[in-house]
Design a protein around this motif. Structure first.
Motif, PDB file in Angstrom:
ATOM      1  N   TYR A 237       7.308  15.240   9.968  1.00  0.00           N
ATOM      2  CA  TYR A 237       8.030  14.336  10.741  1.00  0.00           C
ATOM      3  C   TYR A 237       8.540  13.462   9.857  1.00  0.00           C
ATOM      4  O   TYR A 237       9.697  12.789   9.939  1.00  0.00           O
ATOM      5  CB  TYR A 237       6.911  13.713  11.815  1.00  0.00           C
ATOM      6  N   TRP A 238       7.473  12.792   8.696  1.00  0.00           N
ATOM      7  CA  TRP A 238       8.037  11.534   8.045  1.00  0.00           C
ATOM      8  C   TRP A 238       9.012  12.134   6.831  1.00  0.00           C
ATOM      9  O   TRP A 238       9.996  11.320   6.696  1.00  0.00           O
ATOM     10  CB  TRP A 238       6.741  11.071   7.402  1.00  0.00           C
ATOM     11  N   THR A 239       8.793  13.359   6.530  1.00  0.00           N
ATOM     12  CA  THR A 239       9.679  13.661   5.334  1.00  0.00           C
ATOM     13  C   THR A 239      11.303  13.813   5.849  1.00  0.00           C
ATOM     14  O   THR A 239      12.219  13.621   5.106  1.00  0.00           O
ATOM     15  CB  THR A 239       9.153  15.172   4.728  1.00  0.00           C
ATOM     16  N   THR A 240      11.300  14.195   7.180  1.00  0.00           N
ATOM     17  CA  THR A 240      12.646  14.353   7.566  1.00  0.00           C
ATOM     18  C   THR A 240      13.119  13.174   8.279  1.00  0.00           C
ATOM     19  O   THR A 240      14.247  13.333   8.918  1.00  0.00           O
ATOM     20  CB  THR A 240      12.683  15.545   8.656  1.00  0.00           C
ATOM     21  N   SER A 241      12.670  12.034   8.092  1.00  0.00           N
ATOM     22  CA  SER A 241      13.128  11.016   8.814  1.00  0.00           C
ATOM     23  C   SER A 241      14.010  10.127   8.059  1.00  0.00           C
ATOM     24  O   SER A 241      14.626   9.068   8.179  1.00  0.00           O
ATOM     25  CB  SER A 241      11.912   9.974   9.248  1.00  0.00           C
ATOM     26  N   TYR A 242      13.953  10.607   6.624  1.00  0.00           N
ATOM     27  CA  TYR A 242      14.901   9.667   5.603  1.00  0.00           C
ATOM     28  C   TYR A 242      15.755  10.631   4.728  1.00  0.00           C
ATOM     29  O   TYR A 242      15.470  11.937   4.545  1.00  0.00           O
ATOM     30  CB  TYR A 242      14.297   8.519   4.801  1.00  0.00           C
TER      31      TYR A 242
ATOM     32  N   ALA B  80      11.933   9.218  -6.918  1.00  0.00           N
ATOM     33  CA  ALA B  80      10.320   9.132  -6.964  1.00  0.00           C
ATOM     34  C   ALA B  80       9.679   9.805  -8.153  1.00  0.00           C
ATOM     35  O   ALA B  80      10.135  10.852  -8.461  1.00  0.00           O
ATOM     36  CB  ALA B  80       9.592   9.435  -5.841  1.00  0.00           C
ATOM     37  N   PRO B  81       8.739   9.335  -8.775  1.00  0.00           N
ATOM     38  CA  PRO B  81       8.195   9.935 -10.054  1.00  0.00           C
ATOM     39  C   PRO B  81       7.489  11.102  -9.662  1.00  0.00           C
ATOM     40  O   PRO B  81       6.683  11.193  -8.602  1.00  0.00           O
ATOM     41  CB  PRO B  81       7.102   8.796 -10.534  1.00  0.00           C
ATOM     42  N   TRP B  82       7.577  12.165 -10.423  1.00  0.00           N
ATOM     43  CA  TRP B  82       7.133  13.419 -10.103  1.00  0.00           C
ATOM     44  C   TRP B  82       7.121  13.976  -8.684  1.00  0.00           C
ATOM     45  O   TRP B  82       6.641  14.545  -8.185  1.00  0.00           O
ATOM     46  CB  TRP B  82       5.617  13.467 -10.708  1.00  0.00           C
ATOM     47  N   ASP B  83       8.400  13.463  -8.059  1.00  0.00           N
ATOM     48  CA  ASP B  83       8.810  13.778  -6.766  1.00  0.00           C
ATOM     49  C   ASP B  83       7.958  13.571  -5.779  1.00  0.00           C
ATOM     50  O   ASP B  83       7.516  14.471  -5.059  1.00  0.00           O
ATOM     51  CB  ASP B  83       9.279  15.333  -6.856  1.00  0.00           C
ATOM     52  N   MET B  84       6.994  12.565  -5.996  1.00  0.00           N
ATOM     53  CA  MET B  84       5.844  12.398  -4.985  1.00  0.00           C
ATOM     54  C   MET B  84       6.494  12.383  -3.444  1.00  0.00           C
ATOM     55  O   MET B  84       5.469  12.741  -2.571  1.00  0.00           O
ATOM     56  CB  MET B  84       5.544  10.924  -5.165  1.00  0.00           C
ATOM     57  N   ASP B  85       7.355  11.970  -3.256  1.00  0.00           N
ATOM     58  CA  ASP B  85       7.835  12.114  -1.863  1.00  0.00           C
ATOM     59  C   ASP B  85       7.940  13.737  -1.376  1.00  0.00           C
ATOM     60  O   ASP B  85       7.695  13.774  -0.291  1.00  0.00           O
ATOM     61  CB  ASP B  85       8.958  11.399  -1.513  1.00  0.00           C
ATOM     62  N   VAL B  86       8.712  14.460  -2.344  1.00  0.00           N
ATOM     63  CA  VAL B  86       8.651  15.837  -2.002  1.00  0.00           C
ATOM     64  C   VAL B  86       7.205  16.520  -1.810  1.00  0.00           C
ATOM     65  O   VAL B  86       7.034  17.378  -1.037  1.00  0.00           O
ATOM     66  CB  VAL B  86       9.486  16.480  -3.002  1.00  0.00           C
ATOM     67  N   ALA B  87       6.193  15.883  -2.585  1.00  0.00           N
ATOM     68  CA  ALA B  87       4.827  16.339  -2.432  1.00  0.00           C
ATOM     69  C   ALA B  87       4.067  16.221  -1.236  1.00  0.00           C
ATOM     70  O   ALA B  87       3.325  17.138  -0.752  1.00  0.00           O
ATOM     71  CB  ALA B  87       3.943  15.824  -3.572  1.00  0.00           C
ATOM     72  N   VAL B  88       4.738  15.517  -0.250  1.00  0.00           N
ATOM     73  CA  VAL B  88       4.180  15.182   0.834  1.00  0.00           C
ATOM     74  C   VAL B  88       4.539  16.312   1.760  1.00  0.00           C
ATOM     75  O   VAL B  88       3.882  16.926   2.462  1.00  0.00           O
ATOM     76  CB  VAL B  88       4.772  13.792   1.657  1.00  0.00           C
ATOM     77  N   LEU B  89       5.637  16.959   1.755  1.00  0.00           N
ATOM     78  CA  LEU B  89       6.022  18.088   2.382  1.00  0.00           C
ATOM     79  C   LEU B  89       5.465  19.361   1.921  1.00  0.00           C
ATOM     80  O   LEU B  89       5.217  20.284   2.737  1.00  0.00           O
ATOM     81  CB  LEU B  89       7.589  18.404   2.179  1.00  0.00           C
TER      82      LEU B  89
ATOM     83  N   ILE C 140      -1.920  16.202  10.961  1.00  0.00           N
ATOM     84  CA  ILE C 140      -1.605  15.738   9.645  1.00  0.00           C
ATOM     85  C   ILE C 140      -0.261  16.299   9.031  1.00  0.00           C
ATOM     86  O   ILE C 140       0.752  15.603   8.518  1.00  0.00           O
ATOM     87  CB  ILE C 140      -2.562  15.401   8.566  1.00  0.00           C
ATOM     88  N   ALA C 141      -0.404  17.806   9.100  1.00  0.00           N
ATOM     89  CA  ALA C 141       0.766  18.317   8.654  1.00  0.00           C
ATOM     90  C   ALA C 141       1.897  18.064   9.179  1.00  0.00           C
ATOM     91  O   ALA C 141       3.122  17.882   8.654  1.00  0.00           O
ATOM     92  CB  ALA C 141       0.208  19.736   8.267  1.00  0.00           C
ATOM     93  N   ALA C 142       1.965  18.123  10.413  1.00  0.00           N
ATOM     94  CA  ALA C 142       3.168  17.796  11.504  1.00  0.00           C
ATOM     95  C   ALA C 142       3.603  16.541  11.131  1.00  0.00           C
ATOM     96  O   ALA C 142       4.729  16.401  11.089  1.00  0.00           O
ATOM     97  CB  ALA C 142       2.458  18.003  12.725  1.00  0.00           C
ATOM     98  N   TYR C 143       2.746  15.280  10.947  1.00  0.00           N
ATOM     99  CA  TYR C 143       3.102  14.059  10.850  1.00  0.00           C
ATOM    100  C   TYR C 143       4.099  14.056   9.384  1.00  0.00           C
ATOM    101  O   TYR C 143       4.628  13.499   9.185  1.00  0.00           O
ATOM    102  CB  TYR C 143       2.185  12.939  10.734  1.00  0.00           C
TER     103      TYR C 143
END
Length: 409
Positions: free
Chosen positions: A195-200, A214-223, A189-192
């Motif tokens: 992979y997703w974070t670096t795709s855009y 994104a609110p509260w940097d939700m996309d950064v929170a994935v990394l 899951i961490a690897a995915y």
């Protein structure tokens, strides 16, 4: 009458014992808390925090001169991922079907950070208004930004993406490790996530005040969750090996080689979490998506292993008991203690250092890079230490009141 006196004396004895028991429990909890602290990890956090201040104080001749920018890029390879990795070390799975445990988790891990986020945020907004003579309307808009978060945060609060993503990260990571107990799957899951974070480049779905974020940097929170999951697993499987020479030396060799490639401009690799900028090429050949994802996942980990090894080496003299050894190693011991204290107060330094740097630049008290870094680290650190001592004094006073109340009953 005798029976009544007997019961009153018994109750008085029980109340005194309750007070003693509370004191003993508090003492034991305090001892247990001290035992849980790992000194070299505090030192590693201190190193990471100083690197953050350095990164936010880079002079123009480094930022805007291609030949000198390698120091800036190198710091951003690891200082924030290091802090998130360490945060993952001490996460624990919980029974999410047990409401009491879920509530206890939020009270212990989330609410204190959330409270500090808004207290520090309001303070810095007020400070910025008076230091830069801004209008009330500007400050009120700034408050709205504080609630929305993300890249709308500016000036003194740009670093607030850290507590935002930290809160979202520990919630998401705790949920994952609580639902999925199979640790290899957690790493997948961490690897995915990486992979997703670096795709855009940017999420264009969200926009506030002309800022795409994104609110509260939700996309950064994935990394952030990816690094926390990696930290959780490497600490679970190999906490006793993180500072061993056979981990430190190979990591140092690889990181050293990468640094030389970066300095000689053969390698270009940018890992900027907050702005969501991930890019790289080697000898003018751009990375593929998979190569970029591997770099984002592996390079911070190797750099962290190097920091862990250095931190353990710095912490080693703190265990010396012989007077001669303590005297000889006193410079290293002094540095280790300073870094350890810094590592225990990373959050307040994170909140306040940009304001201190701004005041130093506006007042032109000093133009020295290292003096500015020292002051921007030391001022919040002193405030944090004093506040902690005050809280400790209040806690001891409350203990004394409980004891006296028990003795008087």
């Amino acid at each position: 009458m005798n029976f009544t006196n007997f019961m009153m004396n018994k109750q008085r004895s029980l109340s005194a014992n309750d007070g003693d028991y509370l004191n003993q429990t508090a003492n034991q909890q305090n001892v247990d808390h001290k035992r849980k602290r790992i000194v070299w990890l505090d030192i590693a956090k201190g190193i990471g925090m100083i690197a953050v201040v350095c990164g936010h104080n880079m002079p123009d001749y480094v930022l805007h001169v291609r030949a000198n920018r390698y120091w800036y890029d190198f710091l951003y390879w690891w200082h924030m991922p290091l802090l998130f990795l360490i945060s993952g070390f001490f996460l624990k799975s919980i029974n999410i079907t047990d409401i009491q445990k879920v509530v206890a988790f939020f009270k212990k891990r989330v609410i204190p950070i959330l409270r500090s986020y808004f207290i520090a945020g309001f303070f810095l907004i007020i400070a910025y208004k008076f230091i830069h003579n801004k209008s009330i309307t500007y400050s009120l808009t700034y408050v709205i930004d504080l609630f929305y978060g993300g890249k709308t945060l500016r000036h003194y609060t740009t670093i607030f993406w850290y507590p935002e993503t930290y809160i979202l990260g520990i919630i998401g990571t705790t949920l994952i490790i609580s639902v999925i107990r199979y640790k290899p799957l957690q790493l997948i899951i961490a690897a995915y996530f990486i992979y997703w974070t670096t795709s855009y480049t940017q999420l264009t779905t969200f926009k506030l005040f002309s800022v795409v974020t994104a609110p509260w940097d939700m996309d950064v929170a994935v990394l952030v969750m990816a690094y926390m999951l990696i930290g959780y697993n490497i600490f679970y499987f190999g906490q006793h090996y993180l500072t061993k020479w056979y981990v430190f030396l190979p990591s140092l060799a690889v990181v050293g080689w990468l640094f030389v490639q970066l300095k000689t401009q053969k390698l270009a690799f940018g890992l900027f979490m907050r702005s969501h900028q991930f890019s790289g090429y080697y000898q003018n050949v751009p990375f593929t998506h998979i190569q970029l994802a591997l770099m984002v996942g592996v390079v911070p980990l190797l750099c962290s292993f190097v920091v862990f090894g250095l931190s353990r080496w710095l912490a080693y003299p703190l265990g010396f008991t012989q007077l001669f050894a303590r005297i000889i190693s006193s410079p290293v011991r002094f540095i280790a203690k300073l870094l350890s204290v810094t590592g225990k107060h990373t959050l307040i330094i994170m909140y306040l250092h940009k304001m201190v740097l701004d005041i130093l630049n506006r007042s032109q008290l000093t133009g020295s890079f290292w003096v500015q870094v020292l002051v921007a680290t030391a001022v919040p650190l002193i405030i944090g230490v004093v506040f902690k001592q005050f809280k400790t004094g209040q806690w001891q006073l409350n203990r004394l009141k409980i004891k006296q109340r028990g003795n008087n009953q």
